[in-house]
Design an enzyme around this catalytic site. Sequence first.
Site, short mmCIF file in Angstrom:
data_model
loop_
_atom_site.label_atom_id
_atom_site.label_comp_id
_atom_site.label_asym_id
_atom_site.label_seq_id
_atom_site.Cartn_x
_atom_site.Cartn_y
_atom_site.Cartn_z
N LYS A 1 28.44 -12.99 32.51
CA LYS A 1 27.06 -13.18 32.95
C LYS A 1 27.07 -13.43 34.46
O LYS A 1 27.72 -14.37 34.94
CB LYS A 1 26.48 -14.37 32.19
CG LYS A 1 24.97 -14.38 32.10
CD LYS A 1 24.57 -15.48 31.12
CE LYS A 1 23.08 -15.63 31.04
NZ LYS A 1 22.69 -16.86 30.34
C1 E4P Z 1 19.81 -17.13 28.79
O1 E4P Z 1 20.54 -16.21 29.02
C2 E4P Z 1 19.17 -17.94 29.85
O2 E4P Z 1 20.14 -18.58 30.60
C3 E4P Z 1 18.23 -18.92 29.18
O3 E4P Z 1 17.46 -18.22 28.24
C4 E4P Z 1 17.36 -19.68 30.15
O4 E4P Z 1 16.44 -20.43 29.41
P1 E4P Z 1 15.58 -21.63 30.00
O5 E4P Z 1 14.57 -21.06 30.95
O6 E4P Z 1 14.94 -22.26 28.80
O7 E4P Z 1 16.55 -22.55 30.69
#
Ligand code: E4P
Length: 216
Positions: free
Chosen positions: A87
């Site tokens: 990622k």
């Molecule tokens: C997933 O890949 C993201 O990091 C995550 O969905 C972010 O979510 P949040 O906005 O609730 O922190």
Amino acid sequence: MKFFIDTANLAQIKEAHDLGILDGVTTNPSLMAKEGIKGQDAVMQHYRDICSIVDGPVSAEVIATDFKGIVDEGMKLAALHENIVVKVPMIKEGVKAIKYFSDNDIKTNCTLVFSAGQAILAAKAGATMVSPFIGRIDDANWDGVQLIEQIVNVYNAQGFMTEVLAASIRSPLHIVKCAEAGADICTCPLSSILGLLNHPLTDIGLAKFLEDAKNL
Ligand code: E4P
């Protein structure tokens, strides 16, 4: 649409897996910290533990923000397990690294995407998945689902193979709206996945069937 769970909590990952609908997992440094995981070895072991529960893509996020650092960290993460997806944040050095990973057959998830322009760059660089954060967009008083629709339309018009991974999901309705908009993947907290089960008429109907079943 594929279902990923957005957590680093092993019990929740197992619960979603046992439901039989789980296709993968996304994590981020905030979610890992929430589980109290400390130190590089513990972080690496935690990714291995997640991979032992779910047979599908597991996103592991790099901390580095320079090209060399992202590549070095990403290579180590990718070597942990064949299901690891590196990622990478949507920054200039991140785009360069995504291109490098793509050229070397390493899967990537381009994270922190908030516009169609960013999604186009990620796809051009060869990202496997792109993560628009729809909940954070809604929180900022824009329309997150509209962004999913726009990216899906652009990718279809241009023939990009990058999968649209709707992230930052806040509710069961977000999941339904993302499915409607044509998202390839939705990554959700367990509460939003389980929320899809709920309808008062189901509860009322089941109670009546069980009551009537006593007369059989
Ligand atoms: C997933 O890949 C993201 O990091 C995550 O969905 C972010 O979510 P949040 O906005 O609730 O922190």
